[in-house]
Design an enzyme around this catalytic site. Structure first.
Site, PDB file in Angstrom:
ATOM      1  N   TYR A  28       0.377  -1.496   0.224  1.00 33.33           N
ATOM      2  CA  TYR A  28      -0.023   0.047  -0.530  1.00 33.33           C
ATOM      3  C   TYR A  28       0.763   0.980  -0.011  1.00 33.33           C
ATOM      4  O   TYR A  28       0.034   1.977  -1.087  1.00 33.33           O
ATOM      5  CB  TYR A  28      -0.956  -0.172   1.139  1.00 33.33           C
ATOM      6  N   LYS A  62       1.452   4.093  -2.588  1.00 29.86           N
ATOM      7  CA  LYS A  62       0.581   5.605  -2.814  1.00 29.86           C
ATOM      8  C   LYS A  62       1.783   6.451  -2.574  1.00 29.86           C
ATOM      9  O   LYS A  62       1.419   7.547  -3.903  1.00 29.86           O
ATOM     10  CB  LYS A  62       0.268   5.570  -1.568  1.00 29.86           C
TER      11      LYS A  62
END
Ligand code: NAD
Length: 303
Positions: A165, A169
């Site tokens: 993640y 991001k």
């Protein structure tokens, strides 16, 4: 007059949480909205459902707004083109893309599987690219367009157990900057928001005792708090705002820094590994970035 009168927005992952609030706020500001959501569980698996997107559409229509739904996935080149196509088919144009769809598959790095890595990168990073690229053809021709990408302090600062993640991001931050640089010649802008909100995504944070107070405070942060900045960034009022990274935490808005050298060292004769160890690294050490996670930086309760 609303800030987005006459505009058409595509908001991905708008069937709940932050995306729903952004879609509703954009409609309230005058935009016609494509509510995109695949209607999937937090891990991005299981049955798909159109119900979350339908609910957001009904919310928008209940206050006189206009919306259509799209239940395609952002995580494919062709399906992303169909999501953008839904805006053209329904409203004849596209002016705004909000890349908000997301899943999480947390795992400590040394146990992370190929599937956990790939699925998260597919939805966040690849999905943001596919959506942005699909809209870029229209933005370029019309000489205008705005992207808003939802990123995360997990990437900007760091978090344990979220390598997939965090990497995705932070990749989106670089994607946004690249779009801003490449497309400013066409009047296109691209900015990021690192949101905070109590949603189904944050409700899975492990509730261990040392996190209790922090989680209780986060429960008070509604996803709607992120919508005003997103609406503003998508509007012509933000015409001078491009390539920036913001944060929203309840009633606070932050501007994040971007990587620049913080200290340099030089040696006329050049460096050897030994002189790096003896002279170089001790000089740089005072400027090292601590191994922080988000909670180490945001030490105060949301206000
Ligand atoms: N909640 C927070 O505090 C927080 C913090 C940092 C970043 N974010 C980011 O903000 C965004 C919204 O998060 P949220 O908290 O509202 O989460 P959420 O789980 O409530 O919403 C995400 C939505 O995305 C949809 N989705 C998942 N995969 C999709 C796909 N392939 N195609 C289309 N839709 C898909 C889901 O069905 C869901 O409705 C995410 O990008 C998330 O990473 C949230």
């Amino acid at each position: 007059m609303g800030l987005l009168d006459g505009k058409v927005a595509v908001v991905t992952g708008a069937g709940g949480g932050i995306g729903r609030e952004i879609a509703v706020a954009m409609a309230a500001a005058g935009a016609r909205v494509v509510v995109n959501d695949i209607g999937i569980n937090l891990a991005g698996s299981g049955e798909h459902s159109s119900a979350p997107a339908e609910e957001t559409k009904a919310l928008i229509e209940s206050t006189g707004g206009q919306a259509v739904i799209s239940t395609e996935s952002v995580a494919g080149w062709e399906s992303a083109r169909r999501i953008v196509g839904a805006a053209i088919d329904a409203f004849g144009q596209i002016d705004i893309v909000v890349n908000n769809a997301g899943i999480v598959r947390d795992a400590i790095f040394h146990k992370m599987t190929e599937e956990e890595w790939s699925r998260v990168v597919d939805v966040h990073l690849n999905g943001s690219f596919f959506m942005s690229r699909a809209a870029a053809d229209h933005f370029r021709i019309q000489g205008a367009g705005a992207y808003v990408h939802m990123v995360s302090t997990s990437g900007l600062i760091g978090n344990v157990g979220q390598a997939n993640y965090s990497a995705a991001k932070l990749g989106i931050v670089a994607l946004s900057k690249s779009i801003a640089l490449d497309m400013r010649r066409f009047g296109v802008r691209s900015n990021c928001i690192g949101p905070f909100a109590w949603t189904r995504m944050t409700s899975v944070i492990p509730n261990n005792p040392d996190q209790e107070a922090r989680i209780a405070a986060l429960r008070a942060v509604g996803p709607e708090k992120n919508a005003p900045l997103a609406v503003y960034l998508a509007s012509d009022a933000a015409k001078d705002v491009n390539g920036q990274v913001f944060g929203v935490r309840k009633n606070e808005i932050f501007l994040f820094g971007q990587y620049r050298p913080v200290r340099g060292i030089h040696r006329d004769s050049g460096w050897t590994p030994e002189t790096v160890a003896e002279r170089g690294m001790p000089a740089l050490k005072g400027n090292f970035t601590p191994l922080d996670v988000t909670a180490d930086v945001f030490t105060w309760d949301p206000i």
